[in-house]
Design a protein around this motif. Structure first.
Motif, PDB file in Angstrom:
ATOM      1  N   VAL A  76     -14.220   6.533   3.857  1.00 58.82           N
ATOM      2  CA  VAL A  76     -12.790   6.247   4.025  1.00 58.82           C
ATOM      3  C   VAL A  76     -12.308   6.786   5.373  1.00 58.82           C
ATOM      4  CG1 VAL A  76     -10.476   6.729   3.144  1.00 58.82           C
ATOM      5  CG2 VAL A  76     -12.334   6.181   1.558  1.00 58.82           C
ATOM      6  N   THR A  77     -11.643   5.926   6.145  1.00 58.41           N
ATOM      7  CA  THR A  77     -11.165   6.325   7.474  1.00 58.41           C
ATOM      8  C   THR A  77      -9.670   6.128   7.676  1.00 58.41           C
ATOM      9  OG1 THR A  77     -11.675   4.123   8.367  1.00 58.41           O
ATOM     10  CG2 THR A  77     -13.404   5.811   8.520  1.00 58.41           C
ATOM     11  N   ASN A  78      -8.998   5.365   6.794  1.00 58.33           N
ATOM     12  CA  ASN A  78      -7.581   5.054   7.034  1.00 58.33           C
ATOM     13  C   ASN A  78      -6.638   6.171   6.604  1.00 58.33           C
ATOM     14  OD1 ASN A  78      -8.287   4.274   4.252  1.00 58.33           O
ATOM     15  ND2 ASN A  78      -6.196   3.489   4.107  1.00 58.33           N
ATOM     16  N   ILE A  79      -7.133   7.104   5.790  1.00 58.74           N
ATOM     17  CA  ILE A  79      -6.316   8.220   5.317  1.00 58.74           C
ATOM     18  C   ILE A  79      -7.182   9.467   5.283  1.00 58.74           C
ATOM     19  CG2 ILE A  79      -4.610   6.938   3.952  1.00 58.74           C
ATOM     20  CD1 ILE A  79      -6.417   7.452   1.496  1.00 58.74           C
ATOM     21  N   ALA A  80      -6.518  10.624   5.170  1.00 59.63           N
ATOM     22  CA  ALA A  80      -7.239  11.897   5.120  1.00 59.63           C
ATOM     23  C   ALA A  80      -6.560  12.802   4.104  1.00 59.63           C
ATOM     24  CB  ALA A  80      -7.252  12.562   6.496  1.00 59.63           C
ATOM     25  N   VAL A  81      -7.298  13.802   3.648  1.00 59.55           N
ATOM     26  CA  VAL A  81      -6.740  14.783   2.712  1.00 59.55           C
ATOM     27  C   VAL A  81      -5.497  15.417   3.335  1.00 59.55           C
ATOM     28  CG1 VAL A  81      -7.154  16.997   1.571  1.00 59.55           C
ATOM     29  CG2 VAL A  81      -8.945  15.240   1.587  1.00 59.55           C
ATOM     30  N   GLY A  82      -4.435  15.487   2.541  1.00 51.77           N
ATOM     31  CA  GLY A  82      -3.169  16.054   3.001  1.00 51.77           C
ATOM     32  C   GLY A  82      -2.137  15.036   3.405  1.00 51.77           C
ATOM     33  N   ASP A  83      -2.553  13.782   3.599  1.00 50.34           N
ATOM     34  CA  ASP A  83      -1.591  12.735   3.965  1.00 50.34           C
ATOM     35  C   ASP A  83      -0.643  12.445   2.810  1.00 50.34           C
ATOM     36  OD1 ASP A  83      -2.675  12.378   6.468  1.00 50.34           O
ATOM     37  OD2 ASP A  83      -3.837  10.593   5.930  1.00 50.34           O
ATOM     38  N   ARG A  84       0.637  12.242   3.150  1.00 46.31           N
ATOM     39  CA  ARG A  84       1.557  11.699   2.145  1.00 46.31           C
ATOM     40  C   ARG A  84       1.472  10.180   2.213  1.00 46.31           C
ATOM     41  NH1 ARG A  84       8.093  12.423   1.395  1.00 46.31           N
ATOM     42  NH2 ARG A  84       7.545  14.528   0.785  1.00 46.31           N
ATOM     43  N   VAL A  85       1.376   9.541   1.057  1.00 48.85           N
ATOM     44  CA  VAL A  85       1.185   8.096   1.019  1.00 48.85           C
ATOM     45  C   VAL A  85       2.114   7.459  -0.010  1.00 48.85           C
ATOM     46  CG1 VAL A  85      -1.221   8.161   1.780  1.00 48.85           C
ATOM     47  CG2 VAL A  85      -0.712   8.312  -0.674  1.00 48.85           C
ATOM     48  N   ILE A  86       2.433   6.190   0.250  1.00 47.45           N
ATOM     49  CA  ILE A  86       3.011   5.320  -0.772  1.00 47.45           C
ATOM     50  C   ILE A  86       1.865   4.455  -1.288  1.00 47.45           C
ATOM     51  CG2 ILE A  86       4.672   3.489  -1.284  1.00 47.45           C
ATOM     52  CD1 ILE A  86       6.322   4.431   1.099  1.00 47.45           C
ATOM     53  N   LEU A  87       1.778   4.322  -2.601  1.00 46.91           N
ATOM     54  CA  LEU A  87       0.727   3.499  -3.187  1.00 46.91           C
ATOM     55  C   LEU A  87       1.183   2.049  -3.275  1.00 46.91           C
ATOM     56  CD1 LEU A  87      -0.610   5.841  -6.010  1.00 46.91           C
ATOM     57  CD2 LEU A  87      -1.368   5.618  -3.638  1.00 46.91           C
ATOM     58  N   ASN A  88       0.238   1.132  -3.137  1.00 44.47           N
ATOM     59  CA  ASN A  88       0.570  -0.286  -3.215  1.00 44.47           C
ATOM     60  C   ASN A  88      -0.495  -1.028  -4.002  1.00 44.47           C
ATOM     61  OD1 ASN A  88      -1.424  -1.930  -1.395  1.00 44.47           O
ATOM     62  ND2 ASN A  88      -0.970  -0.082  -0.229  1.00 44.47           N
ATOM     63  N   TRP A  89      -0.168  -2.231  -4.435  1.00 48.68           N
ATOM     64  CA  TRP A  89      -1.147  -3.032  -5.178  1.00 48.68           C
ATOM     65  C   TRP A  89      -1.628  -4.231  -4.362  1.00 48.68           C
ATOM     66  CZ3 TRP A  89       1.292  -7.750  -6.498  1.00 48.68           C
ATOM     67  CH2 TRP A  89       2.688  -7.709  -6.618  1.00 48.68           C
ATOM     68  N   ARG A  90      -1.537  -4.100  -3.033  1.00 46.81           N
ATOM     69  CA  ARG A  90      -2.080  -5.136  -2.157  1.00 46.81           C
ATOM     70  C   ARG A  90      -3.021  -4.482  -1.142  1.00 46.81           C
ATOM     71  NH1 ARG A  90       2.042  -9.363  -0.410  1.00 46.81           N
ATOM     72  NH2 ARG A  90       1.225 -10.459  -2.219  1.00 46.81           N
ATOM     73  N   ALA A  91      -4.179  -4.052  -1.619  1.00 46.96           N
ATOM     74  CA  ALA A  91      -5.199  -3.494  -0.732  1.00 46.96           C
ATOM     75  C   ALA A  91      -6.013  -4.658  -0.198  1.00 46.96           C
ATOM     76  CB  ALA A  91      -6.083  -2.513  -1.500  1.00 46.96           C
ATOM     77  N   VAL A  92      -5.722  -5.085   1.009  1.00 45.01           N
ATOM     78  CA  VAL A  92      -6.285  -6.336   1.522  1.00 45.01           C
ATOM     79  C   VAL A  92      -7.773  -6.196   1.792  1.00 45.01           C
ATOM     80  CG1 VAL A  92      -4.078  -7.011   2.501  1.00 45.01           C
ATOM     81  CG2 VAL A  92      -5.719  -5.808   3.935  1.00 45.01           C
ATOM     82  N   CYS A  93      -8.493  -7.305   1.576  1.00 42.63           N
ATOM     83  CA  CYS A  93      -9.951  -7.282   1.705  1.00 42.63           C
ATOM     84  C   CYS A  93     -10.412  -7.476   3.143  1.00 42.63           C
ATOM     85  CB  CYS A  93     -10.571  -8.346   0.813  1.00 42.63           C
ATOM     86  SG  CYS A  93     -10.318 -10.059   1.382  1.00 42.63           S
ATOM     87  N   GLY A  94      -9.627  -8.213   3.947  1.00 44.67           N
ATOM     88  CA  GLY A  94      -9.998  -8.461   5.332  1.00 44.67           C
ATOM     89  C   GLY A  94     -10.945  -9.614   5.549  1.00 44.67           C
ATOM     90  N   THR A  95     -11.450 -10.224   4.474  1.00 39.32           N
ATOM     91  CA  THR A  95     -12.465 -11.269   4.634  1.00 39.32           C
ATOM     92  C   THR A  95     -12.155 -12.583   3.914  1.00 39.32           C
ATOM     93  OG1 THR A  95     -13.714 -10.378   2.744  1.00 39.32           O
ATOM     94  CG2 THR A  95     -14.302  -9.570   4.944  1.00 39.32           C
TER      95      THR A  95
END
Length: 362
Positions: A76-95
């Motif tokens: 995983v590279t888009n986030i790191a431990v300690g980040d505050r995040v909003i969760l979503n249900w559209r995790a795009v595949c890119g392909t």
């Protein structure tokens, strides 16, 4: 390591939502572990409880959430431990074909965590919208996490995870509201009022709120609508035309999801105007319109899925607008509750007395 945490589960159709001990595994490849801060109580959670989305019980409810990343998988590279995040249900595949066309907001292959959270006896849980946020700690796909500013009120910005984003996006993304345009919103629940906020943010100058409940119309007027129509007392089509020079609105957003209100939206728009359906109908609903009217009025009829949002693009922008005082997300937080209060929150939602109850876990 497996974490034992408390979460809200519904075991069968219309069964009460109960607090259970849930086992959450360490994140694997492409996954993230998130300590939940807040989660809004959304109509979608109620639909899961009622069995109207699927019968894949038991469900772990909750999805409109903010949290702190407490673990990530090895790749995983888009986030790191300690980040505050909003969760979503559209995790795009890119392909997929939508992503390949440069339109990831329509991704046809959004993904969730691969591993399952379970009850103590090993029963696998189905997390609502692939999230399951009425829980102290949840496991999601890393792509379901959007990093955001750490200073904003978690309860307010977390609502962008579903209903508020659906409404704002219906105006800005799907309806493409432009400065100076007129907008009518039929249905002034949470999504409808969010559509009003989106229209205001986009620069609409006439914003007409329509509902059968005068209290909801009044609330819409206090949150950005310029005109209100009680459609229990007044023909909404005629009222919208009267407020737009006899022409109809440039954009009409239907936030109810019923044939009769969609018909009102269709006839309340100007020639070449746009109709946006963001209200969610049930499977048996049908609508019949004269084909000549569809042809003769021109314009477009659009459906809005999750406000046609791209979380990585839209969430940070809207959080920034909130921080600047241009988007009043605080107004959507009607009450702050605990996990034990969710059944009561469902009752208030059904009665229409709240925009959002928000569960606070930290």
């Amino acid at each position: 390591m497996v974490y034992e945490v408390q979460g809200v589960v519904v075991r069968s159709k219309n069964a009460p939502a109960t607090i259970e001990t849930i086992l959450v595994p360490e994140p694997g490849p492409g996954e993230a572990l998130v300590d939940i801060l807040t989660s809004g109580v959304c109509h979608t959670d109620l639909h899961y409880k009622q069995g109207s989305i699927s019968d894949d019980f038991p469900f772990l409810l909750g999805h409109e959430a903010t949290g702190i990343v407490s673990g990530v998988g090895p790749d995983v590279t888009n986030i790191a431990v300690g980040d505050r995040v909003i969760l979503n249900w559209r995790a795009v595949c890119g392909t997929c074909r939508a992503c390949a066309k440069g339109k990831p907001q329509y991704c046809f292959n959004t993904h969730n965590a691969t591993q399952k959270m379970t009850l103590r006896d090993g029963t696998e849980l189905s997390p609502a919208l692939g999230i399951g946020a009425f829980i102290e700690k949840t496991l999601v796909a890393a792509g379901q996490c959007t990093r955001v500013d750490t200073e904003s009120d978690a309860a307010a910005i977390g609502l962008l995870g579903c209903g508020v984003m659906a409404g704002i996006g219906a105006a800005i993304n799907t309806g493409e509201v432009q400065r100076g345009e007129s907008v009518a919103v039929i249905g002034c629940g949470g999504v409808g009022i969010a559509a009003i906020a989106g229209a205001q943010l986009a620069g609409a100058t006439t914003i007409i709120a329509v509902d059968i409940d005068q209290a909801k119309v009044d609330m819409a007027l206090s949150l950005g609508a310029t005109h209100g129509v009680n459609s229990r007392e007044t023909d909404p089509v005629e009222a919208i035309r009267a407020l737009t020079g006899g022409n109809g609105a440039d954009v009409v957003i239907e936030a109810v999801g019923r044939p009769e209100t969609y018909r009102q939206a269709f006839y309340a728009r100007d020639l070449a105007g746009r109709v946006v359906l963001v209200g969610v109908p049930t499977p048996e609903m049908m609508i019949e319109l004269p084909l000549l009217d569809v042809f003769g009025r021109g314009g477009s009829l659009r459906s809005s899925w999750y406000g046609d949002c791209l979380p990585s693009r839209d969430f940070p922008m809207l959080v920034e607008q909130y921080a600047r005082g241009r988007l009043n997300l605080d107004a959507f937080v009607s009450e702050r509750i605990g996990l034990a209060d969710i059944e009561s929150a469902f009752e208030k939602m059904h009665a229409g007395t709240v925009l959002r109850s928000v569960v606070e876990l930290s």
